[in-house]
Design a protein around this motif. Sequence first.
Motif, PDB file in Angstrom:
ATOM      1  N   TRP A 143      27.899-173.704  33.110  1.00  0.00           N
ATOM      2  CA  TRP A 143      27.700-173.092  31.795  1.00  0.00           C
ATOM      3  C   TRP A 143      26.215-172.840  31.601  1.00  0.00           C
ATOM      4  CZ3 TRP A 143      30.126-170.459  28.310  1.00  0.00           C
ATOM      5  CH2 TRP A 143      29.517-170.226  27.091  1.00  0.00           C
ATOM      6  N   SER A 144      25.866-171.681  31.065  1.00  0.00           N
ATOM      7  CA  SER A 144      24.480-171.340  30.755  1.00  0.00           C
ATOM      8  C   SER A 144      24.344-171.137  29.248  1.00  0.00           C
ATOM      9  CB  SER A 144      24.062-170.055  31.490  1.00  0.00           C
ATOM     10  OG  SER A 144      22.811-169.603  31.021  1.00  0.00           O
ATOM     11  N   ASP A 145      23.618-172.065  28.594  1.00  0.00           N
ATOM     12  CA  ASP A 145      23.351-171.891  27.159  1.00  0.00           C
ATOM     13  C   ASP A 145      22.549-170.622  26.921  1.00  0.00           C
ATOM     14  OD1 ASP A 145      24.690-174.148  26.186  1.00  0.00           O
ATOM     15  OD2 ASP A 145      22.926-175.434  26.428  1.00  0.00           O
ATOM     16  N   GLU A 146      21.614-170.353  27.816  1.00  0.00           N
ATOM     17  CA  GLU A 146      20.745-169.185  27.677  1.00  0.00           C
ATOM     18  C   GLU A 146      21.545-167.877  27.701  1.00  0.00           C
ATOM     19  OE1 GLU A 146      17.164-167.010  30.187  1.00  0.00           O
ATOM     20  OE2 GLU A 146      17.441-169.172  30.388  1.00  0.00           O
ATOM     21  N   ASP A 147      22.525-167.800  28.603  1.00  0.00           N
ATOM     22  CA  ASP A 147      23.312-166.581  28.749  1.00  0.00           C
ATOM     23  C   ASP A 147      24.587-166.590  27.908  1.00  0.00           C
ATOM     24  OD1 ASP A 147      21.578-165.378  30.744  1.00  0.00           O
ATOM     25  OD2 ASP A 147      22.349-166.886  32.128  1.00  0.00           O
ATOM     26  N   GLY A 148      25.001-167.778  27.459  1.00  0.00           N
ATOM     27  CA  GLY A 148      26.218-167.884  26.661  1.00  0.00           C
ATOM     28  C   GLY A 148      27.481-167.593  27.455  1.00  0.00           C
ATOM     29  N   CYS A 149      27.450-167.952  28.740  1.00  0.00           N
ATOM     30  CA  CYS A 149      28.616-167.726  29.600  1.00  0.00           C
ATOM     31  C   CYS A 149      28.516-168.638  30.815  1.00  0.00           C
ATOM     32  CB  CYS A 149      28.698-166.262  30.035  1.00  0.00           C
ATOM     33  SG  CYS A 149      27.291-165.718  31.021  1.00  0.00           S
ATOM     34  N   PHE A 150      29.557-168.629  31.634  1.00  0.00           N
ATOM     35  CA  PHE A 150      29.531-169.355  32.896  1.00  0.00           C
ATOM     36  C   PHE A 150      28.864-168.473  33.946  1.00  0.00           C
ATOM     37  CE2 PHE A 150      32.989-171.410  30.645  1.00  0.00           C
ATOM     38  CZ  PHE A 150      32.796-172.746  30.955  1.00  0.00           C
ATOM     39  N   VAL A 151      27.924-169.030  34.696  1.00  0.00           N
ATOM     40  CA  VAL A 151      27.238-168.278  35.745  1.00  0.00           C
ATOM     41  C   VAL A 151      27.656-168.825  37.104  1.00  0.00           C
ATOM     42  CG1 VAL A 151      25.288-167.575  34.318  1.00  0.00           C
ATOM     43  CG2 VAL A 151      25.185-169.735  35.556  1.00  0.00           C
ATOM     44  N   VAL A 152      27.631-167.947  38.102  1.00  0.00           N
ATOM     45  CA  VAL A 152      28.114-168.284  39.440  1.00  0.00           C
ATOM     46  C   VAL A 152      26.975-168.163  40.447  1.00  0.00           C
ATOM     47  CG1 VAL A 152      29.764-167.708  41.261  1.00  0.00           C
ATOM     48  CG2 VAL A 152      30.404-167.401  38.854  1.00  0.00           C
ATOM     49  N   PHE A 153      26.792-169.229  41.218  1.00  0.00           N
ATOM     50  CA  PHE A 153      25.835-169.255  42.315  1.00  0.00           C
ATOM     51  C   PHE A 153      26.622-169.335  43.618  1.00  0.00           C
ATOM     52  CE2 PHE A 153      23.819-171.085  38.652  1.00  0.00           C
ATOM     53  CZ  PHE A 153      22.525-170.586  38.669  1.00  0.00           C
ATOM     54  N   LEU A 154      26.136-168.682  44.642  1.00  0.00           N
ATOM     55  CA  LEU A 154      26.755-168.731  45.963  1.00  0.00           C
ATOM     56  C   LEU A 154      25.765-169.393  46.918  1.00  0.00           C
ATOM     57  CD1 LEU A 154      28.288-165.132  46.093  1.00  0.00           C
ATOM     58  CD2 LEU A 154      29.386-167.272  45.374  1.00  0.00           C
ATOM     59  N   PRO A 155      25.890-170.700  47.142  1.00  0.00           N
ATOM     60  CA  PRO A 155      24.892-171.448  47.918  1.00  0.00           C
ATOM     61  C   PRO A 155      24.604-170.891  49.303  1.00  0.00           C
ATOM     62  CG  PRO A 155      26.387-172.968  46.831  1.00  0.00           C
ATOM     63  CD  PRO A 155      26.941-171.583  46.622  1.00  0.00           C
ATOM     64  N   GLU A 156      25.618-170.421  50.017  1.00  0.00           N
ATOM     65  CA  GLU A 156      25.374-169.904  51.358  1.00  0.00           C
ATOM     66  C   GLU A 156      24.586-168.598  51.350  1.00  0.00           C
ATOM     67  OE1 GLU A 156      29.214-172.301  51.864  1.00  0.00           O
ATOM     68  OE2 GLU A 156      28.337-171.044  50.331  1.00  0.00           O
ATOM     69  N   PHE A 157      24.540-167.929  50.221  1.00  0.00           N
ATOM     70  CA  PHE A 157      23.869-166.636  50.137  1.00  0.00           C
ATOM     71  C   PHE A 157      22.516-166.710  49.421  1.00  0.00           C
ATOM     72  CE2 PHE A 157      28.281-165.619  50.944  1.00  0.00           C
ATOM     73  CZ  PHE A 157      28.203-164.578  51.858  1.00  0.00           C
ATOM     74  N   VAL A 158      22.027-167.935  49.145  1.00  0.00           N
ATOM     75  CA  VAL A 158      20.711-168.095  48.519  1.00  0.00           C
ATOM     76  C   VAL A 158      19.676-167.450  49.432  1.00  0.00           C
ATOM     77  CG1 VAL A 158      18.919-169.773  47.913  1.00  0.00           C
ATOM     78  CG2 VAL A 158      21.267-170.148  47.177  1.00  0.00           C
ATOM     79  N   GLY A 159      18.815-166.660  48.857  1.00  0.00           N
ATOM     80  CA  GLY A 159      17.794-165.955  49.621  1.00  0.00           C
ATOM     81  C   GLY A 159      18.273-164.613  50.161  1.00  0.00           C
TER      82      GLY A 159
END
Length: 78
Positions: free
Chosen positions: A11-27
Amino acid sequence: MNSLYSMVIQWSDEDGCFVVFLPEFVGLVMQPCTDGQTYEEAARHGQEVIASLIEWFEAEGKPLPQPRTIPQQPLSVA
């Protein structure tokens, strides 16, 4: 599409929604890479992004990152 790639949904308070990160694709792609108003929507969007990335990498002839699996490569805790 069924893949072994990881998603981290927060959850992102700043964005007011759930955000998705893809660890294998960082960078390799901007993070967070997608979002959703609900957890389920964020997960669905994350799966769509993973499918698109796999298609794009294959079309470009680029090697895909190795999926992280437990216990061999647990997610890093910062």
